[in-house]
Structure formats: structure tokens, C-alpha cells
Design a protein around this motif. Structure first.
Motif, PDB file in Angstrom:
ATOM      1  N   GLN A 168     -16.437   1.960  -4.667  1.00 43.71           N
ATOM      2  CA  GLN A 168     -16.146   2.006  -6.098  1.00 43.71           C
ATOM      3  C   GLN A 168     -17.027   3.021  -6.801  1.00 43.71           C
ATOM      4  O   GLN A 168     -16.578   3.756  -7.690  1.00 43.71           O
ATOM      5  CB  GLN A 168     -16.349   0.621  -6.720  1.00 43.71           C
ATOM      6  N   ARG A 201     -15.739   6.458  -6.046  1.00 46.00           N
ATOM      7  CA  ARG A 201     -14.557   6.789  -6.853  1.00 46.00           C
ATOM      8  C   ARG A 201     -14.977   7.301  -8.223  1.00 46.00           C
ATOM      9  O   ARG A 201     -14.437   8.303  -8.724  1.00 46.00           O
ATOM     10  CB  ARG A 201     -13.650   5.566  -7.007  1.00 46.00           C
ATOM     11  N   PHE A 253     -14.006   5.235   2.743  1.00 46.33           N
ATOM     12  CA  PHE A 253     -13.171   5.546   1.581  1.00 46.33           C
ATOM     13  C   PHE A 253     -11.697   5.515   1.954  1.00 46.33           C
ATOM     14  O   PHE A 253     -10.874   4.909   1.255  1.00 46.33           O
ATOM     15  CB  PHE A 253     -13.555   6.922   1.029  1.00 46.33           C
ATOM     16  N   GLN A 254     -11.345   6.151   3.072  1.00 47.09           N
ATOM     17  CA  GLN A 254      -9.936   6.182   3.460  1.00 47.09           C
ATOM     18  C   GLN A 254      -9.448   4.804   3.865  1.00 47.09           C
ATOM     19  O   GLN A 254      -8.304   4.437   3.585  1.00 47.09           O
ATOM     20  CB  GLN A 254      -9.722   7.183   4.595  1.00 47.09           C
ATOM     21  N   TYR A 272      -8.546  12.434  -3.033  1.00 43.82           N
ATOM     22  CA  TYR A 272      -8.689  11.606  -4.234  1.00 43.82           C
ATOM     23  C   TYR A 272      -9.186  12.440  -5.403  1.00 43.82           C
ATOM     24  O   TYR A 272      -8.657  12.343  -6.511  1.00 43.82           O
ATOM     25  CB  TYR A 272      -9.657  10.460  -3.956  1.00 43.82           C
ATOM     26  N   THR A 313     -10.389   1.978   2.584  1.00 44.03           N
ATOM     27  CA  THR A 313     -10.260   1.163   1.385  1.00 44.03           C
ATOM     28  C   THR A 313      -9.231   1.712   0.411  1.00 44.03           C
ATOM     29  O   THR A 313      -8.403   0.965  -0.132  1.00 44.03           O
ATOM     30  CB  THR A 313     -11.621   1.055   0.675  1.00 44.03           C
ATOM     31  N   VAL A 314      -9.259   3.027   0.181  1.00 43.47           N
ATOM     32  CA  VAL A 314      -8.431   3.646  -0.860  1.00 43.47           C
ATOM     33  C   VAL A 314      -7.136   4.215  -0.304  1.00 43.47           C
ATOM     34  O   VAL A 314      -6.134   4.307  -1.008  1.00 43.47           O
ATOM     35  CB  VAL A 314      -9.241   4.741  -1.603  1.00 43.47           C
ATOM     36  N   GLU A 369      -7.327  -0.021  -8.925  1.00 44.11           N
ATOM     37  CA  GLU A 369      -8.756  -0.321  -9.002  1.00 44.11           C
ATOM     38  C   GLU A 369      -9.029  -1.458  -8.035  1.00 44.11           C
ATOM     39  O   GLU A 369      -8.581  -2.590  -8.242  1.00 44.11           O
ATOM     40  CB  GLU A 369      -9.138  -0.732 -10.426  1.00 44.11           C
ATOM     41  N   GLN A 370      -9.753  -1.162  -6.958  1.00 47.71           N
ATOM     42  CA  GLN A 370      -9.978  -2.165  -5.929  1.00 47.71           C
ATOM     43  C   GLN A 370     -10.909  -3.268  -6.446  1.00 47.71           C
ATOM     44  O   GLN A 370     -12.023  -2.982  -6.883  1.00 47.71           O
ATOM     45  CB  GLN A 370     -10.597  -1.523  -4.686  1.00 47.71           C
ATOM     46  N   ARG A 428      -2.657   2.554  -2.838  1.00 50.74           N
ATOM     47  CA  ARG A 428      -4.037   2.096  -2.983  1.00 50.74           C
ATOM     48  C   ARG A 428      -4.898   3.051  -3.803  1.00 50.74           C
ATOM     49  O   ARG A 428      -5.833   2.632  -4.479  1.00 50.74           O
ATOM     50  CB  ARG A 428      -4.667   1.891  -1.601  1.00 50.74           C
ATOM     51  N   GLN A 429      -4.582   4.360  -3.750  1.00 46.52           N
ATOM     52  CA  GLN A 429      -5.399   5.319  -4.487  1.00 46.52           C
ATOM     53  C   GLN A 429      -5.248   5.153  -5.997  1.00 46.52           C
ATOM     54  O   GLN A 429      -6.082   5.639  -6.774  1.00 46.52           O
ATOM     55  CB  GLN A 429      -5.028   6.743  -4.082  1.00 46.52           C
ATOM     56  N   ASP A 477       0.792  -1.230   0.000  1.00 40.21           N
ATOM     57  CA  ASP A 477       0.000   0.000   0.000  1.00 40.21           C
ATOM     58  C   ASP A 477       0.826   1.283   0.000  1.00 40.21           C
ATOM     59  O   ASP A 477       0.345   2.328  -0.428  1.00 40.21           O
ATOM     60  CB  ASP A 477      -0.929   0.019   1.214  1.00 40.21           C
TER      61      ASP A 477
END
Length: 322
Positions: free
Chosen positions: A266, A269, A298-299, A309, A301-302, A202-203, A198-199, A145
Motif C-alpha cells: 500500500q 502504491r 506488488f504483482q 502501475y 497483490t495488485v 484499494e486493497q 486489482r490495480q 481480478d
């Protein structure tokens, strides 16, 4: 004190990552108050051209013997391969043993790992290469990450531009913030970036491997903004709550709450990238309800806030750091 800096180059070198090292350490910036570096480009054989991965070549002025007194040895990205030049690996081991600092950019971490210098140590590389690095060298402690990992005498960085972050971090660590800021200002980059890899990734959202959940998942994707309880979803699937929860995990590999949260992130995003909706509006559109709840998920995950972002990936003109 950081005085002598060497960069190792091998065949199928990545010019940008090599250029990052040259830009930070190879240019005379003494007029800006930056101490001069004795910068050396070293190949296995001095004067023998090294291929790059863009159809050109470069010729190192120095051989591996020029690494013997280098304070810092940088390893730019190159093509990942099964075997690397033994003489280069030996030179890295010798440099590490005498106390030199080693810094890799992107896939340069594979050379350090092949030399056995990352065993049991925290490190990173480009997110696309993380799984490959872990499979080849299972003893590494890889953090997928972060932009870079500082483990004292070894610094590894993630893909491409994160090499700038790692190099400036090392300058800041060894020579102070004023020197790092002076270099960053000339390069027109931030002296220090927030967030991690991570940002830029694409998760992945777990896919459904069965048929019984497919109608419910399709309906959920069209109704992300609404509140959903497990009881309501189980009723829609004509199942008991226990059966629904068990089949959901079996077919998607995750829980309903986790799956829904990832889908909402997602969607957030995409809205942050493509629309001018406020963060509050994005939160409502995605089903998080409040901006605070959106920021939390969001934070996590991303790795960055929705506002940060959008600043990087959203519509409209980008600002320039000066």
C-alpha cells in the motif's frame, strides 16, 4: 463469422457501457478494412423509450424478435435489481440455446445470471458488484481480478472500460487481430490491455480488533523501511513469540508477515502515484529492499508490475496510444 450483432437495452441503462458496444459494433468502419455488422438495438418493445441512469432516454428500433438470428447479443450495464423483465430473460435463454454468443458489460452479468446462464460457469463483473453477484447467485464461479472472462459462447467483462477489452477480444477471436487493431486505432485505445481489476482496487489491510497489538502496529507503520523479525516484534509487545503470533492473528485476521507485506505494498502504491522516486528507491522506502522483491509482492497483490502501475496512475502526463 460475426455478422449480426444485437444489444439488449432495459430501463436504467448505463449509457457509457451501451456506448462501448455501439462504438465497436455499431459504426461503419469498412473503409478501415472492418467487415460491416448488422447492428440492432433491441428493447422489450420496439419504439418504446428506455430510461437511462443519467436522466435521459433512448428508443430501441427493434423488439426482442430481432434477436432470433443474431450471432452476438450484448448486454450493457444497467441498475441491479431483484427482478428483470421475464421476456428479456426468456430471449437470452432462447438465444443461448440456439448457439448465439452472449457478451455482458459490467452489471450486465446480473441479467445473464438471472436467466440461469452462468450457473457453474466462470464469469466476472465490476469489482464493486462481485460480492452482491456471489450472494445472489452462489453457483457462479466468479473471478474478481480479471478484465473479462471468455467462456466460449459467453463472455463477461468487468467494469466500464473493460467492456472495450471484452468486445475487442471477441473481434480478435472471431475476425482476427488485424480487424481488432483497426477498430482499436480508430477508438484510440490499446488493442489489448495487460493486468486486471486489482490495480484499480484499494486493497484492504486487515484492521486490528483488539488493543494489545495496536502499539506495535502503529510503530510498524512508522518504520516500514526497517527489517522486522517476529522475535523483535514479540519482544516489543512484551510477549513470547508463540503468544504474539496467536494474538496477532486473532486481532488482525492475518499473520504478521502478511500484514506487513500488505502495508508495504500500500505504501508503494502511494509512492508510485505521488512521487518521482525510482522503483529501487520505492523498494527501499517500503522495506522490500530490492526492486525484484518489490515486483514480486506488488504483482502478486495488485496484479501488475510497479512500472506498469506508475504508467497508469503515477504523476505527470499520460501517453496516448496511437
Amino acid at each position: 463469422m460475426l455478422r449480426t450483432v444485437a444489444s439488449i437495452v432495459v430501463d436504467d441503462l448505463a449509457p457509457f457501457e451501451f456506448g462501448v458496444i455501439c462504438e465497436v459494433f455499431g459504426i461503419d468502419r469498412t473503409e478501415d478494412g472492418v467487415p460491416p455488422f448488422d447492428f440492432r438495438v433491441c428493447g422489450e418493445h420496439a419504439g418504446r423509450p428506455v430510461r437511462t441512469n443519467v436522466g435521459a432516454s433512448l428508443t430501441p428500433e427493434f423488439g426482442l424478435d430481432a434477436l432470433l438470428d443474431a450471432d452476438l447479443i450484448c448486454i450493457p450495464a444497467c441498475r441491479i435489481r431483484e427482478e428483470y423483465p421475464p421476456a428479456v430473460l426468456d430471449a437470452l435463454r432462447t438465444a443461448s440455446a440456439r448457439g448465439a454468443t452472449l457478451l455482458s458489460v459490467c452489471s450486465g452479468a446480473f441479467l445473464l445470471a438471472a436467466a440461469g446462464l452462468l450457473d457453474g460457469r466462470p464469469c466476472t463483473t465490476h469489482w464493486r458488484h462481485v460480492d452482491d453477484l456471489a450472494q445472489r447467485f452462489p453457483d457462479l464461479r466468479i473471478d474478481p481480478d480479471v478484465l473479462f472472462v471468455d467462456d466460449g459462447d459467453i463472455i463477461t467483462s468487468a467494469g466500464t472500460a473493460s467492456g472495450i477489452d471484452a468486445c475487442l477480444h471477441l473481434v480478435r477471436r472471431e475476425l482476427g487481430a488485424q480487424v481488432a487493431t483497426a477498430i482499436a486505432r480508430r477508438m484510440v485505445v490499446p488493442p489489448q490491455r495487460d493486468g486486471g481489476q486489482r490495480q484499480y482496487i484499494e486493497q484492504p489491510v486487515p484492521e486490528c480488533s483488539g488493543d494489545s497489538m495496536e502499539p506495535v502496529l502503529t510503530w510498524l507503520l512508522g518504520n516500514l523501511a526497517d527489517d522486522h523479525s517476529i522475535a523483535d516484534l514479540a519482544h516489543r509487545a512484551s510477549m513470547s513469540m508463540r503468544t504474539f503470533a496467536r494474538r496477532f492473528v486473532a486481532e488482525t485476521g492475518t499473520t504478521p508477515v502478511r500484514w506487513l507485506s500488505l502495508q508495504r505494498v500500500q505504501h508503494a502504491r502511494r509512492l508510485l502515484e505521488q512521487t518521482q522516486l525510482s522503483v529501487d528507491e520505492v523498494a527501499r522506502e517500503c522495506g522490500f529492499g530490492t526492486s525484484a522483491l518489490l515486483r514480486h509482492h506488488f504483482q502478486r497483490t495488485v496484479g501488475v508490475t510497479p512500472t506498469d502501475y506508475r504508467r497508469s496512475f503515477g504523476p505527470g502526463p499520460r501517453g496516448v496510444f496511437l
